[in-house]
Design a protein around this motif. Structure first.
Motif, PDB file in Angstrom:
ATOM      1  N   ARG A  62     -30.288 -29.470   1.184  1.00  0.00           N
ATOM      2  CA  ARG A  62     -30.556 -30.040  -0.142  1.00  0.00           C
ATOM      3  C   ARG A  62     -29.626 -31.219  -0.438  1.00  0.00           C
ATOM      4  O   ARG A  62     -30.043 -32.241  -0.976  1.00  0.00           O
ATOM      5  CB  ARG A  62     -30.413 -28.957  -1.216  1.00  0.00           C
ATOM      6  CG  ARG A  62     -31.524 -27.912  -1.158  1.00  0.00           C
ATOM      7  CD  ARG A  62     -31.435 -26.935  -2.329  1.00  0.00           C
ATOM      8  NE  ARG A  62     -32.627 -26.110  -2.381  1.00  0.00           N
ATOM      9  CZ  ARG A  62     -32.690 -24.840  -1.969  1.00  0.00           C
ATOM     10  NH1 ARG A  62     -31.603 -24.255  -1.490  1.00  0.00           N
ATOM     11  NH2 ARG A  62     -33.826 -24.168  -2.029  1.00  0.00           N
ATOM     12  N   ILE A  63     -28.348 -31.070  -0.079  1.00  0.00           N
ATOM     13  CA  ILE A  63     -27.396 -32.164  -0.310  1.00  0.00           C
ATOM     14  C   ILE A  63     -27.722 -33.342   0.602  1.00  0.00           C
ATOM     15  O   ILE A  63     -27.617 -34.506   0.200  1.00  0.00           O
ATOM     16  CB  ILE A  63     -25.953 -31.679  -0.094  1.00  0.00           C
ATOM     17  CG1 ILE A  63     -25.611 -30.577  -1.114  1.00  0.00           C
ATOM     18  CG2 ILE A  63     -24.972 -32.842  -0.216  1.00  0.00           C
ATOM     19  CD1 ILE A  63     -25.727 -30.993  -2.563  1.00  0.00           C
ATOM     20  N   LYS A  64     -28.137 -33.055   1.822  1.00  0.00           N
ATOM     21  CA  LYS A  64     -28.550 -34.120   2.747  1.00  0.00           C
ATOM     22  C   LYS A  64     -29.710 -34.910   2.146  1.00  0.00           C
ATOM     23  O   LYS A  64     -29.725 -36.153   2.185  1.00  0.00           O
ATOM     24  CB  LYS A  64     -28.958 -33.491   4.086  1.00  0.00           C
ATOM     25  CG  LYS A  64     -29.534 -34.465   5.104  1.00  0.00           C
ATOM     26  CD  LYS A  64     -28.494 -35.404   5.656  1.00  0.00           C
ATOM     27  CE  LYS A  64     -29.054 -36.207   6.818  1.00  0.00           C
ATOM     28  NZ  LYS A  64     -28.161 -37.335   7.190  1.00  0.00           N
ATOM     29  N   HIS A  65     -30.681 -34.224   1.574  1.00  0.00           N
ATOM     30  CA  HIS A  65     -31.826 -34.889   0.933  1.00  0.00           C
ATOM     31  C   HIS A  65     -31.360 -35.722  -0.265  1.00  0.00           C
ATOM     32  O   HIS A  65     -31.814 -36.861  -0.456  1.00  0.00           O
ATOM     33  CB  HIS A  65     -32.836 -33.827   0.480  1.00  0.00           C
ATOM     34  CG  HIS A  65     -34.072 -34.387  -0.154  1.00  0.00           C
ATOM     35  ND1 HIS A  65     -35.182 -34.739   0.575  1.00  0.00           N
ATOM     36  CD2 HIS A  65     -34.373 -34.661  -1.464  1.00  0.00           C
ATOM     37  CE1 HIS A  65     -36.113 -35.208  -0.245  1.00  0.00           C
ATOM     38  NE2 HIS A  65     -35.648 -35.167  -1.486  1.00  0.00           N
ATOM     39  N   LEU A  66     -30.459 -35.168  -1.055  1.00  0.00           N
ATOM     40  CA  LEU A  66     -29.924 -35.863  -2.223  1.00  0.00           C
ATOM     41  C   LEU A  66     -29.274 -37.186  -1.816  1.00  0.00           C
ATOM     42  O   LEU A  66     -29.461 -38.221  -2.463  1.00  0.00           O
ATOM     43  CB  LEU A  66     -28.906 -34.962  -2.914  1.00  0.00           C
ATOM     44  CG  LEU A  66     -28.364 -35.391  -4.273  1.00  0.00           C
ATOM     45  CD1 LEU A  66     -29.422 -35.234  -5.348  1.00  0.00           C
ATOM     46  CD2 LEU A  66     -27.120 -34.568  -4.616  1.00  0.00           C
ATOM     47  N   ILE A  67     -28.513 -37.150  -0.718  1.00  0.00           N
ATOM     48  CA  ILE A  67     -27.830 -38.354  -0.227  1.00  0.00           C
ATOM     49  C   ILE A  67     -28.824 -39.350   0.346  1.00  0.00           C
ATOM     50  O   ILE A  67     -28.815 -40.537   0.010  1.00  0.00           O
ATOM     51  CB  ILE A  67     -26.768 -37.976   0.826  1.00  0.00           C
ATOM     52  CG1 ILE A  67     -25.632 -37.162   0.183  1.00  0.00           C
ATOM     53  CG2 ILE A  67     -26.202 -39.224   1.508  1.00  0.00           C
ATOM     54  CD1 ILE A  67     -24.672 -36.549   1.184  1.00  0.00           C
ATOM     55  N   ASP A  68     -29.686 -38.857   1.234  1.00  0.00           N
ATOM     56  CA  ASP A  68     -30.606 -39.764   1.943  1.00  0.00           C
ATOM     57  C   ASP A  68     -31.596 -40.427   1.001  1.00  0.00           C
ATOM     58  O   ASP A  68     -31.933 -41.607   1.168  1.00  0.00           O
ATOM     59  CB  ASP A  68     -31.368 -38.997   3.028  1.00  0.00           C
ATOM     60  CG  ASP A  68     -30.476 -38.584   4.192  1.00  0.00           C
ATOM     61  OD1 ASP A  68     -29.332 -39.071   4.265  1.00  0.00           O
ATOM     62  OD2 ASP A  68     -30.931 -37.771   5.028  1.00  0.00           O
ATOM     63  N   LYS A  69     -32.091 -39.697   0.002  1.00  0.00           N
ATOM     64  CA  LYS A  69     -33.076 -40.237  -0.928  1.00  0.00           C
ATOM     65  C   LYS A  69     -32.438 -40.969  -2.114  1.00  0.00           C
ATOM     66  O   LYS A  69     -33.141 -41.531  -2.952  1.00  0.00           O
ATOM     67  CB  LYS A  69     -33.986 -39.123  -1.450  1.00  0.00           C
ATOM     68  CG  LYS A  69     -34.793 -38.427  -0.374  1.00  0.00           C
ATOM     69  CD  LYS A  69     -35.718 -39.401   0.362  1.00  0.00           C
ATOM     70  CE  LYS A  69     -36.539 -38.682   1.416  1.00  0.00           C
ATOM     71  NZ  LYS A  69     -37.429 -39.638   2.145  1.00  0.00           N
ATOM     72  N   LYS A  70     -31.111 -40.928  -2.177  1.00  0.00           N
ATOM     73  CA  LYS A  70     -30.355 -41.639  -3.210  1.00  0.00           C
ATOM     74  C   LYS A  70     -30.837 -41.270  -4.615  1.00  0.00           C
ATOM     75  O   LYS A  70     -30.983 -42.136  -5.494  1.00  0.00           O
ATOM     76  CB  LYS A  70     -30.436 -43.147  -2.991  1.00  0.00           C
ATOM     77  CG  LYS A  70     -29.902 -43.572  -1.627  1.00  0.00           C
ATOM     78  CD  LYS A  70     -29.947 -45.074  -1.417  1.00  0.00           C
ATOM     79  CE  LYS A  70     -29.424 -45.438  -0.041  1.00  0.00           C
ATOM     80  NZ  LYS A  70     -29.458 -46.898   0.206  1.00  0.00           N
ATOM     81  N   LEU A  71     -31.056 -39.966  -4.830  1.00  0.00           N
ATOM     82  CA  LEU A  71     -31.547 -39.518  -6.128  1.00  0.00           C
ATOM     83  C   LEU A  71     -30.542 -39.786  -7.243  1.00  0.00           C
ATOM     84  O   LEU A  71     -30.918 -39.924  -8.409  1.00  0.00           O
ATOM     85  CB  LEU A  71     -31.891 -38.027  -6.075  1.00  0.00           C
ATOM     86  CG  LEU A  71     -33.047 -37.633  -5.148  1.00  0.00           C
ATOM     87  CD1 LEU A  71     -33.319 -36.135  -5.229  1.00  0.00           C
ATOM     88  CD2 LEU A  71     -34.308 -38.421  -5.487  1.00  0.00           C
ATOM     89  N   LEU A  72     -29.257 -39.829  -6.891  1.00  0.00           N
ATOM     90  CA  LEU A  72     -28.217 -40.171  -7.867  1.00  0.00           C
ATOM     91  C   LEU A  72     -27.567 -41.513  -7.520  1.00  0.00           C
ATOM     92  O   LEU A  72     -26.426 -41.778  -7.893  1.00  0.00           O
ATOM     93  CB  LEU A  72     -27.148 -39.077  -7.917  1.00  0.00           C
ATOM     94  CG  LEU A  72     -27.612 -37.675  -8.314  1.00  0.00           C
ATOM     95  CD1 LEU A  72     -26.428 -36.712  -8.366  1.00  0.00           C
ATOM     96  CD2 LEU A  72     -28.351 -37.688  -9.641  1.00  0.00           C
ATOM     97  N   GLY A  73     -28.304 -42.347  -6.803  1.00  0.00           N
ATOM     98  CA  GLY A  73     -27.733 -43.609  -6.353  1.00  0.00           C
ATOM     99  C   GLY A  73     -26.955 -43.431  -5.069  1.00  0.00           C
ATOM    100  O   GLY A  73     -27.073 -42.415  -4.370  1.00  0.00           O
TER     101      GLY A  73
END
Length: 380
Positions: free
Chosen positions: A139-150
């Motif tokens: 989940r954190i990998k997805h958050l980073i790769d998709k730049k959901l929080l920049g």
């Protein structure tokens, strides 16, 4: 009459070093279909005796007997780090696959030889870096790769570990046996951030000795990830084995352009996210963390929109907090990660072209990073 497919014949496990964690891990491994505990060697502890009796395994007098046992296909090594090289090489040269507890070895030179021997013989030589099987990791990998929080900007991992079970004479404090804290313990977390951010370079490291003794009980390192094109990021790692057991805790934080994420436990099970988000981002975050608790800290409207940071302009309609994983039983999660790791490797044994989440190079890379940190701390 039913028969077992050739690729699913019973896989025999031999264990070297059956202590408390070895018992915990083997109980998870044996939940994989078509596996059997064949033999145990290298330990006379109560755990080894009980496990052998429970699973009908042989309690062997020597490691040679175990690695040459005709029914052993895979050797699991759960001994102190300084023994991994000798014991793994013994197993590999006997034609057995190997899974060992972290670290892969006491130094990268040994690790490279172990992996090259396995490669030449078509065998596994895997370090149990079970963190990558954690759904939170993905989940954190997805958050980073998709730049959901920049963009990801900075991170830290802080390990306030207990030392009540580590007497002054324990092998953990002996660098010749453990390699030191970075190597014995830090590899898990160097591997985790490498999985999220790619390979990093150690930029600074320190080690502290307990007053009045030779015990090294605190270390810290700063690792740089990324490059000039993608943007460089610094992550700080701290390990202190100084606490009473009841105060043992771990925390990591990841900072982004529009928020931050705090993860708890050494295998992260719980998360608190604080961020600014628009409608689309909020929906994406709640899809990523199903069942999470959403708290609205503040609404953003009127003259407060749009927002600015890092000389960028972005839109948000709420400041929110998301809590996730607080109802999970962490010991059950650890069990599941061990099961997933073992099934992944067994699949690769039976079907060699299978993709594996953890491969040989993960154990070696994390060991190299830990060794760089250890050497730099000594220079400092």
């Amino acid at each position: 009459m039913e028969t077992t497919a050739p690729n699913e014949r019973e896989l025999g496990i031999g264990v070297i070093g059956m202590g408390g964690f070895g018992l915990f891990a083997v109980q998870q491994f044996l939940q994989t279909p078509h596996t059997k505990l064949v033999a145990i060697a290298g330990s006379k502890r109560d755990e080894a005796m009980v496990t052998a009796k429970r699973f009908g395994a042989d309690q062997l007098a020597s490691l040679d007997e175990l690695v040459n046992h005709p029914d052993v296909d895979l050797v699991y090594i759960a001994t102190p780090p300084f023994l991994h090289y000798e014991q793994a090489m013994l197993a590999l040269n006997a034609g057995k696959h190997v899974i060992c507890e972290k670290p892969l070895a006491i130094n990268p030179e040994q690790g490279r030889e172990m992996i090259e021997t396995a490669r030449q013989k078509g065998l596994l030589m895997v370090t149990n870096l079970m963190q990558r099987y954690n759904p939170m990791f993905a989940r954190i990998k997805h958050l980073i790769d998709k730049k959901l929080l920049g963009e990801f900007l900075h991170g830290y991992f802080e390990n306030y570990a207990g030392d009540e079970g580590l007497s002054p004479e324990h092998w953990f404090w002996d660098r010749s046996k453990s390699g030191g804290i970075f190597i014995e313990h830090g590899v898990h977390f160097f591997d985790m951030f490498a999985g999220w951010l790619g390979e990093g370079t150690v930029k600074a490291a320190q080690v502290l000795t307990r007053p009045g003794s030779a015990i090294e009980d605190q270390v810290q390192a700063t690792v740089e990830y990324g490059d000039d094109e993608t943007g460089k990021k610094l992550v700080n790692f701290y390990h202190g084995f100084t606490q009473t057991g009841r105060m043992d805790r771990q925390e990591m934080r990841l900072l982004f352009e529009r928020g931050d994420v705090t993860l708890f436990e050494w295998v992260p099970t719980r998360m608190i996210m604080r961020c600014l988000a628009d409608e689309e981002t909020t929906r994406a975050l709640l899809d990523l963390f199903p069942g999470a608790q959403l708290n609205v800290t503040a609404n953003v409207s009127g003259k407060d929109r749009p927002l600015r940071g890092r000389h960028k302009e972005f839109d948000a309609y709420q400041q929110i907090e998301i809590r996730f994983g607080f109802g999970d039983e962490k010991q059950h999660l650890y069990s599941e990660l061990l099961r997933l790791m073992f099934r992944d490797q067994v699949s690769a044994i039976r079907y060699p072209d299978t993709h594996r989440t953890i491969r040989e190079e993960n154990g070696l890379y994390s060991l190299q990073t830990a060794t760089e940190a250890d050497q730099l701390a000594r220079q400092s």
